[in-house]
Design an enzyme around this catalytic site. Structure first.
Site, PDB file in Angstrom:
ATOM      1  N   GLU A  36       1.531   3.934   2.962  1.00  0.00           N
ATOM      2  CA  GLU A  36       1.972   3.468   4.279  1.00  0.00           C
ATOM      3  C   GLU A  36       3.490   3.506   4.371  1.00  0.00           C
ATOM      4  OE1 GLU A  36      -0.148  -0.298   4.421  1.00  0.00           O
ATOM      5  OE2 GLU A  36      -2.052   0.731   4.104  1.00  0.00           O
ATOM      6  N   HIS A  66       2.338  -3.493   6.803  1.00  0.00           N
ATOM      7  CA  HIS A  66       1.404  -2.390   6.515  1.00  0.00           C
ATOM      8  C   HIS A  66       1.477  -1.359   7.645  1.00  0.00           C
ATOM      9  CE1 HIS A  66      -1.300  -4.379   3.417  1.00  0.00           C
ATOM     10  NE2 HIS A  66      -0.572  -5.399   3.828  1.00  0.00           N
ATOM     11  N   HIS A  95       0.855  -1.188   0.000  1.00  0.00           N
ATOM     12  CA  HIS A  95       0.000   0.000   0.000  1.00  0.00           C
ATOM     13  C   HIS A  95       0.889   1.235   0.000  1.00  0.00           C
ATOM     14  CE1 HIS A  95      -3.580  -2.429   1.694  1.00  0.00           C
ATOM     15  NE2 HIS A  95      -3.720  -2.228   0.388  1.00  0.00           N
ATOM     16  N   GLU A 132       0.237  -4.488  11.064  1.00  0.00           N
ATOM     17  CA  GLU A 132      -0.072  -3.065  10.834  1.00  0.00           C
ATOM     18  C   GLU A 132       0.771  -2.298  11.844  1.00  0.00           C
ATOM     19  OE1 GLU A 132      -2.483  -1.675   8.788  1.00  0.00           O
ATOM     20  OE2 GLU A 132      -3.465  -3.506   8.116  1.00  0.00           O
TER      21      GLU A 132
HETATM   22  O1  0X9 Z   1      -7.138  -3.203   4.340  1.00  0.00           O
HETATM   23  C1  0X9 Z   1      -6.045  -3.788   4.313  1.00  0.00           C
HETATM   24  O2  0X9 Z   1      -5.589  -4.291   3.288  1.00  0.00           O
HETATM   25  C2  0X9 Z   1      -5.216  -3.893   5.581  1.00  0.00           C
HETATM   26  N1  0X9 Z   1      -5.261  -2.646   6.290  1.00  0.00           N
HETATM   27  S1  0X9 Z   1      -4.556  -1.319   5.655  1.00  0.00           S
HETATM   28  O3  0X9 Z   1      -4.916  -0.158   6.439  1.00  0.00           O
HETATM   29  N2  0X9 Z   1      -3.004  -1.454   5.787  1.00  0.00           N
HETATM   30  O4  0X9 Z   1      -4.908  -1.195   4.295  1.00  0.00           O
HETATM   31  C3  0X9 Z   1      -5.793  -4.987   6.448  1.00  0.00           C
HETATM   32  C4  0X9 Z   1      -5.894  -6.328   5.799  1.00  0.00           C
HETATM   33  C5  0X9 Z   1      -4.878  -7.277   6.322  1.00  0.00           C
HETATM   34  N3  0X9 Z   1      -4.098  -7.911   5.384  1.00  0.00           N
HETATM   35  C6  0X9 Z   1      -4.411  -8.903   4.476  1.00  0.00           C
HETATM   36  N4  0X9 Z   1      -5.636  -9.260   4.209  1.00  0.00           N
HETATM   37  N5  0X9 Z   1      -3.393  -9.453   3.889  1.00  0.00           N
HETATM   38 ZN    ZN Z   2      -1.994  -1.556   4.040  1.00  0.00          ZN
END
Ligand code: 0X9
Ligand code: ZN
Length: 418
Positions: free
Chosen positions: A181, A305, A178, A380
């Site tokens: 981040e 993340h 992402h 995270e």
């Molecule tokens: O939304 C996401 O993809 C993740 N949170 S973020 O704020 N970094 O975007 C959480 C999802 C966790 N990860 C996976 N599903 N791999």
């Molecule tokens: Zn993320």
């Protein structure tokens, strides 16, 4: 063309090159939903994001999931009052987490140096790729490699750190899936630093595993956050028939692809793409893990993340628990306990679905369920919302230090439990 027209063209081009998306007066509001009814109100607000009425005015930094789980919404100045009044009428209280997003971005910009690499600063995509080459040249244990290219043909470089020998399983670590981040690539670089510098702890880890560190998986998006829009999240591939670009790479893997917690709207930040692995960056990490033998060759996969301070594990696409849940959870606990000892930073560990929110098509689920990597995590990082995605650079070092402790702990755990 007349000289006047040329000058006008030059002026406009320079202007558009210099122009960055600004977030003056944008606020991040936090809501802690108390009931399922409140969650559905917030959910509706989020789907409104996808119609033209709210387009660009509301952006969810944290999506609604469950009671007591914070929801963070960035709102443009002209909508702040409208949204807070709307929510207040429904009995939903909001708290201002960030008063002015642009002010945080301005502060951050002051400390940026786009030409030289520093572990304690945020580095550009280019500087990071140069760091890979230079580090590989300096340290005997380090070699440079590439897992492929991004949509805009940026190299997706990695650093392999290994002391040789046979039959060692791999640990695959990456940051920057992402784009916004920034603490993720910065933290991952710190982990690589400790590994190459080869202190006693690093030597111990390198006796057990070979490490593959990919600092920035989504180089196009990451570059875009430096040049155009600090808060860009997705890849940068255009979407046919839509003015909006990019796919959420963490919704683009083939585990529950297109399901809960992903969007079929190209303008959404959670757009899952036209099909699983439509994004070259996502296909590249799939193929790379496969080339190492999937679960037979890779013992541990970590996709870093931010933000929220959570150590997440499968699944995100369903609330069912994986067969290896208890062991994965114990590994997560070991990581969080070790992390906390360094600076007192508290992480919560658990499955994605319940601990943060449902999210289908994520890397963490895919590497476990489809590639058979028994230990697959998506932490995270810092913080819990004071700065969110715009974490000041002074926190890079503590983040690096505590995550090094977490990495050592999880590697030791994996080594004795695999
Ligand atoms: O939304 C996401 O993809 C993740 N949170 S973020 O704020 N970094 O975007 C959480 C999802 C966790 N990860 C996976 N599903 N791999
Ligand atoms: Zn993320």
């Amino acid at each position: 063309m007349s000289t006047g027209r040329w000058l006008l063209l030059l002026f406009c081009t320079t202007l558009s090159l210099a122009e960055k998306v600004r977030y003056d007066g944008h606020q991040v509001l936090r809501v802690i939903p108390k009931t399922h009814h409140e969650i559905s109100i917030l959910g509706n607000l989020m789907s409104n994001l996808e119609n033209s009425k709210f387009d660009g005015q509301l952006s969810f930094w944290r999506e609604p999931s469950n009671v007591t789980k914070p929801v963070d919404i960035m709102i443009s100045p002209s909508y702040v009052k409208k949204i807070t009044t709307y929510l207040a009428h429904k009995g939903i209280h909001t708290k201002v987490m960030i008063k002015n997003v642009q002010e945080l971005i301005n502060e951050e910009q002051k400390g940026l140096n786009s030409s030289t690499f520093a572990y304690n600063a945020y580095n550009t995509y280019e500087t990071i790729q140069e760091w890979i080459t230079e580090t590989a040249a300096v340290y005997d244990t380090a070699t440079e490699g590439s897992i492929g290219k991004s949509y805009e043909e940026r190299n997706i470089g990695y650093l392999k750190i290994s002391t040789g020998g046979t039959n060692k399983k791999a640990v695959v670590i990456h940051g920057g899936i992402h784009a916004a981040e920034w603490i993720s690539p910065a933290t991952v670089l710190y982990l690589a630093k400790y590994l190459v510098e080869g202190g006693t702890d690093a030597k111990d880890l390198l006796n057990k595993f070979d490490f593959y560190v990919i600092p920035v998986l989504n180089g196009d998006g990451y570059s875009f956050t430096w040049t155009d829009n600090r808060l860009w999240r997705k890849t940068r591939k255009p979407n046919e028939g839509s003015p909006c670009m990019g796919t959420d790479p963490n919704r683009n893997f083939a585990t529950g692809w297109g399901g809960i917690g992903s969007s079929n709207e190209p303008c959404s930040d959670f757009y899952h793409g036209t099909k699983a692995f439509s994004e070259p960056e996502v296909a590249a990490i799939r193929d790379f893990v496969s080339s190492l033998g999937g679960g037979d060759g890779v013992a541990l996969y970590i996709d870093y993340h931010s933000y929220s301070q959570l150590w997440l594990m499968p699944y995100g696409y369903t609330n069912e628990k994986p067969a290896d849940y208890d062991t994965q959870l114990a590994g997560g606990k070991a990581a969080c306990d070790a992390l906390k000892k360094v600076h007192g930073t508290q992480y919560v560990y658990g499955n994605i679905y319940d601990t943060i929110y449902p999210a289908s098509g994520g890397s963490c689920d895919y590497m476990y369920a489809k590639q058979g990597v028994q230990f697959s995590y998506s932490p995270e990082g810092r913080d819990t919302g004071t700065y969110g995605f715009i974490l000041p650079a002074k926190y890079i070092q503590p983040s690096g230090e505590e995550n090094w402790a977490a990495l050592k702990a999880i590697c030791d755990f994996v080594d004795t439990n695999i």
